[in-house]
Write a protein that holds these residues in place. Structure first.
Motif, PDB file in Angstrom:
ATOM      1  N   ASP A 196      37.459 -20.595 -13.441  1.00  0.00           N
ATOM      2  CA  ASP A 196      37.988 -21.852 -13.976  1.00  0.00           C
ATOM      3  C   ASP A 196      39.514 -21.872 -13.918  1.00  0.00           C
ATOM      4  O   ASP A 196      40.125 -22.872 -13.571  1.00  0.00           O
ATOM      5  CB  ASP A 196      37.533 -22.053 -15.426  1.00  0.00           C
ATOM      6  CG  ASP A 196      36.044 -22.346 -15.515  1.00  0.00           C
ATOM      7  OD1 ASP A 196      35.474 -22.747 -14.484  1.00  0.00           O
ATOM      8  OD2 ASP A 196      35.463 -22.163 -16.599  1.00  0.00           O
ATOM      9  N   ALA A 197      40.114 -20.741 -14.274  1.00  0.00           N
ATOM     10  CA  ALA A 197      41.573 -20.681 -14.303  1.00  0.00           C
ATOM     11  C   ALA A 197      42.157 -20.780 -12.901  1.00  0.00           C
ATOM     12  O   ALA A 197      43.249 -21.298 -12.704  1.00  0.00           O
ATOM     13  CB  ALA A 197      42.021 -19.381 -14.970  1.00  0.00           C
ATOM     14  N   ALA A 198      41.418 -20.285 -11.922  1.00  0.00           N
ATOM     15  CA  ALA A 198      41.926 -20.270 -10.554  1.00  0.00           C
ATOM     16  C   ALA A 198      41.978 -21.666  -9.947  1.00  0.00           C
ATOM     17  O   ALA A 198      42.699 -21.911  -8.988  1.00  0.00           O
ATOM     18  CB  ALA A 198      41.074 -19.354  -9.686  1.00  0.00           C
ATOM     19  N   VAL A 199      41.179 -22.588 -10.474  1.00  0.00           N
ATOM     20  CA  VAL A 199      41.159 -23.955  -9.954  1.00  0.00           C
ATOM     21  C   VAL A 199      42.328 -24.709 -10.577  1.00  0.00           C
ATOM     22  O   VAL A 199      42.255 -25.196 -11.681  1.00  0.00           O
ATOM     23  CB  VAL A 199      39.832 -24.668 -10.289  1.00  0.00           C
ATOM     24  CG1 VAL A 199      39.857 -26.092  -9.755  1.00  0.00           C
ATOM     25  CG2 VAL A 199      38.665 -23.898  -9.712  1.00  0.00           C
ATOM     26  N   GLY A 200      43.395 -24.799  -9.877  1.00  0.00           N
ATOM     27  CA  GLY A 200      44.601 -25.434 -10.400  1.00  0.00           C
ATOM     28  C   GLY A 200      45.693 -25.332  -9.368  1.00  0.00           C
ATOM     29  O   GLY A 200      45.445 -25.441  -8.165  1.00  0.00           O
ATOM     30  N   SER A 201      46.913 -25.111  -9.848  1.00  0.00           N
ATOM     31  CA  SER A 201      48.051 -25.054  -8.929  1.00  0.00           C
ATOM     32  C   SER A 201      47.901 -23.924  -7.914  1.00  0.00           C
ATOM     33  O   SER A 201      48.315 -24.059  -6.760  1.00  0.00           O
ATOM     34  CB  SER A 201      49.348 -24.876  -9.717  1.00  0.00           C
ATOM     35  OG  SER A 201      49.341 -23.653 -10.437  1.00  0.00           O
ATOM     36  N   LEU A 202      47.287 -22.820  -8.334  1.00  0.00           N
ATOM     37  CA  LEU A 202      47.105 -21.696  -7.421  1.00  0.00           C
ATOM     38  C   LEU A 202      46.181 -22.077  -6.265  1.00  0.00           C
ATOM     39  O   LEU A 202      46.466 -21.775  -5.098  1.00  0.00           O
ATOM     40  CB  LEU A 202      46.540 -20.494  -8.185  1.00  0.00           C
ATOM     41  CG  LEU A 202      46.359 -19.192  -7.406  1.00  0.00           C
ATOM     42  CD1 LEU A 202      47.677 -18.744  -6.782  1.00  0.00           C
ATOM     43  CD2 LEU A 202      45.824 -18.104  -8.326  1.00  0.00           C
ATOM     44  N   GLN A 203      45.089 -22.757  -6.584  1.00  0.00           N
ATOM     45  CA  GLN A 203      44.165 -23.191  -5.529  1.00  0.00           C
ATOM     46  C   GLN A 203      44.837 -24.208  -4.615  1.00  0.00           C
ATOM     47  O   GLN A 203      44.617 -24.208  -3.394  1.00  0.00           O
ATOM     48  CB  GLN A 203      42.905 -23.798  -6.149  1.00  0.00           C
ATOM     49  CG  GLN A 203      41.826 -24.143  -5.130  1.00  0.00           C
ATOM     50  CD  GLN A 203      41.357 -22.925  -4.343  1.00  0.00           C
ATOM     51  OE1 GLN A 203      40.978 -21.906  -4.935  1.00  0.00           O
ATOM     52  NE2 GLN A 203      41.387 -23.018  -3.016  1.00  0.00           N
ATOM     53  N   MET A 204      45.670 -25.059  -5.182  1.00  0.00           N
ATOM     54  CA  MET A 204      46.398 -26.041  -4.375  1.00  0.00           C
ATOM     55  C   MET A 204      47.320 -25.342  -3.385  1.00  0.00           C
ATOM     56  O   MET A 204      47.459 -25.776  -2.235  1.00  0.00           O
ATOM     57  CB  MET A 204      47.199 -26.976  -5.279  1.00  0.00           C
ATOM     58  CG  MET A 204      46.340 -27.952  -6.085  1.00  0.00           C
ATOM     59  SD  MET A 204      47.318 -28.933  -7.263  1.00  0.00           S
ATOM     60  CE  MET A 204      48.374 -29.838  -6.135  1.00  0.00           C
ATOM     61  N   LYS A 205      47.932 -24.258  -3.818  1.00  0.00           N
ATOM     62  CA  LYS A 205      48.817 -23.507  -2.922  1.00  0.00           C
ATOM     63  C   LYS A 205      48.018 -22.888  -1.774  1.00  0.00           C
ATOM     64  O   LYS A 205      48.468 -22.881  -0.619  1.00  0.00           O
ATOM     65  CB  LYS A 205      49.562 -22.424  -3.708  1.00  0.00           C
ATOM     66  CG  LYS A 205      50.587 -22.976  -4.682  1.00  0.00           C
ATOM     67  CD  LYS A 205      51.221 -21.873  -5.526  1.00  0.00           C
ATOM     68  CE  LYS A 205      52.193 -22.466  -6.546  1.00  0.00           C
ATOM     69  NZ  LYS A 205      52.829 -21.418  -7.390  1.00  0.00           N
ATOM     70  N   LEU A 206      46.842 -22.377  -2.098  1.00  0.00           N
ATOM     71  CA  LEU A 206      45.980 -21.821  -1.052  1.00  0.00           C
ATOM     72  C   LEU A 206      45.547 -22.914  -0.074  1.00  0.00           C
ATOM     73  O   LEU A 206      45.530 -22.707   1.143  1.00  0.00           O
ATOM     74  CB  LEU A 206      44.750 -21.159  -1.686  1.00  0.00           C
ATOM     75  CG  LEU A 206      44.974 -19.765  -2.283  1.00  0.00           C
ATOM     76  CD1 LEU A 206      43.814 -19.373  -3.188  1.00  0.00           C
ATOM     77  CD2 LEU A 206      45.153 -18.734  -1.175  1.00  0.00           C
ATOM     78  N   ASP A 207      45.213 -24.077  -0.616  1.00  0.00           N
ATOM     79  CA  ASP A 207      44.797 -25.198   0.236  1.00  0.00           C
ATOM     80  C   ASP A 207      45.941 -25.651   1.140  1.00  0.00           C
ATOM     81  O   ASP A 207      45.727 -25.973   2.319  1.00  0.00           O
ATOM     82  CB  ASP A 207      44.322 -26.374  -0.626  1.00  0.00           C
ATOM     83  CG  ASP A 207      43.030 -26.057  -1.378  1.00  0.00           C
ATOM     84  OD1 ASP A 207      42.348 -25.085  -0.991  1.00  0.00           O
ATOM     85  OD2 ASP A 207      42.723 -26.768  -2.353  1.00  0.00           O
ATOM     86  N   ASP A 208      47.152 -25.681   0.591  1.00  0.00           N
ATOM     87  CA  ASP A 208      48.315 -26.093   1.387  1.00  0.00           C
ATOM     88  C   ASP A 208      48.553 -25.128   2.543  1.00  0.00           C
ATOM     89  O   ASP A 208      48.891 -25.546   3.662  1.00  0.00           O
ATOM     90  CB  ASP A 208      49.567 -26.158   0.509  1.00  0.00           C
ATOM     91  CG  ASP A 208      49.559 -27.365  -0.422  1.00  0.00           C
ATOM     92  OD1 ASP A 208      48.776 -28.304  -0.165  1.00  0.00           O
ATOM     93  OD2 ASP A 208      50.324 -27.356  -1.407  1.00  0.00           O
ATOM     94  N   LEU A 209      48.375 -23.832   2.270  1.00  0.00           N
ATOM     95  CA  LEU A 209      48.546 -22.846   3.341  1.00  0.00           C
ATOM     96  C   LEU A 209      47.474 -23.027   4.408  1.00  0.00           C
ATOM     97  O   LEU A 209      47.747 -22.901   5.605  1.00  0.00           O
ATOM     98  CB  LEU A 209      48.482 -21.424   2.768  1.00  0.00           C
ATOM     99  CG  LEU A 209      49.720 -20.919   2.028  1.00  0.00           C
ATOM    100  CD1 LEU A 209      49.481 -19.502   1.512  1.00  0.00           C
ATOM    101  CD2 LEU A 209      50.946 -20.930   2.936  1.00  0.00           C
ATOM    102  N   ALA A 210      46.255 -23.327   3.966  1.00  0.00           N
ATOM    103  CA  ALA A 210      45.155 -23.533   4.917  1.00  0.00           C
ATOM    104  C   ALA A 210      45.432 -24.743   5.806  1.00  0.00           C
ATOM    105  O   ALA A 210      45.171 -24.722   7.014  1.00  0.00           O
ATOM    106  CB  ALA A 210      43.844 -23.717   4.159  1.00  0.00           C
ATOM    107  N   LYS A 211      45.991 -25.802   5.228  1.00  0.00           N
ATOM    108  CA  LYS A 211      46.330 -26.998   6.008  1.00  0.00           C
ATOM    109  C   LYS A 211      47.416 -26.682   7.025  1.00  0.00           C
ATOM    110  O   LYS A 211      47.409 -27.179   8.151  1.00  0.00           O
ATOM    111  CB  LYS A 211      46.807 -28.108   5.075  1.00  0.00           C
ATOM    112  CG  LYS A 211      45.719 -28.702   4.204  1.00  0.00           C
ATOM    113  CD  LYS A 211      46.303 -29.727   3.237  1.00  0.00           C
ATOM    114  CE  LYS A 211      45.233 -30.254   2.278  1.00  0.00           C
ATOM    115  NZ  LYS A 211      45.821 -31.183   1.277  1.00  0.00           N
ATOM    116  N   GLY A 212      48.350 -25.831   6.595  1.00  0.00           N
ATOM    117  CA  GLY A 212      49.442 -25.473   7.498  1.00  0.00           C
ATOM    118  C   GLY A 212      48.961 -24.672   8.688  1.00  0.00           C
ATOM    119  O   GLY A 212      49.542 -24.731   9.779  1.00  0.00           O
TER     120      GLY A 212
END
Length: 214
Positions: A196-212
């Protein structure tokens, strides 16, 4: 064997007292000094802790203004007193963390870095060491010193601070353009948190890297 007369017994007692009386008195006095000295030291420590606690509370209360902005002059005065009267204590160093926060909010990054570095160099305990280390890394990053900040975060971290440390490492690595290493750091941070805690800004950062990478 002939019994000693009262005079002889008295003479023997006097002789024994001359040989042993002063050492016994001295030893007894030293024992009393040790006992009362320890009690006095404990009382002194308690008084010091209470005094530091009250001063630290006053420091925090400087932020209780209508604007929410601490009175810079009052912060400086109270923080200076904490450092001079209670140097090296936990309260003095938590006070320095507060001063660093105020400095960052005022855009005085050099001042903030100086406060935090003093704690990193000689922390009162492991918690203060890690808090100051992570906050100093953030300040250095804002100053464009990501490489220097990364060095602060080398080595192992306590489990309680692993996620936040690895997230900061990830941010620094992104700043340096080392995206693969950043992704690994973010994943390590995520693994240290609950789902639950991981779903937040940290996950967004991972998603942004994946998009890049796409």
């Amino acid at each position: 064997m002939t019994s000693r007369t009262e005079e002889e017994q008295l003479a023997l007692i006097k002789e024994w007292w001359q040989r042993n009386g002063m050492p016994l008195l001295t030893g007894g006095a030293l024992a009393l000094v040790a006992v009362f000295g320890w009690q006095g030291w404990q009382k002194y420590q308690t008084n010091q802790a209470q005094g530091a606690s009250m001063l630290y509370q006053q420091l925090l209360e400087t932020a209780l203004t209508p604007s929410g902005q601490p009175d810079a002059g009052k912060v400086s005065e109270l923080a200076g007193k904490l450092k001079s009267d209670y140097a090296g204590t936990q309260y003095a160093q938590y006070g320095s963390l507060f001063v660093a926060k105020v400095a960052v909010e005022a855009g005085k990054l050099d001042d903030a870095a100086a406060e935090l570095r003093a704690i990193v160099d000689k922390p009162a305990d492991a918690t203060l060491s890690e808090l100051a280390r992570q906050r100093l890394a953030r300040v250095l990053a804002a100053q464009g010193k990501a490489e220097e900040a990364l060095k602060l975060l080398e080595g192992d971290a306590d489990k309680a601070y692993l996620a936040s440390r690895e997230e900061i490492r990830g941010d620094l690595l992104v700043q340096l353009g080392r995206t693969d290493e950043a992704h690994a750091a973010y994943e390590k941070a995520k693994a240290a948190l609950s789902d639950d805690a991981a779903v937040g800004s940290l996950q967004m950062k991972l998603d942004d890297l994946a998009k890049g990478d796409a």
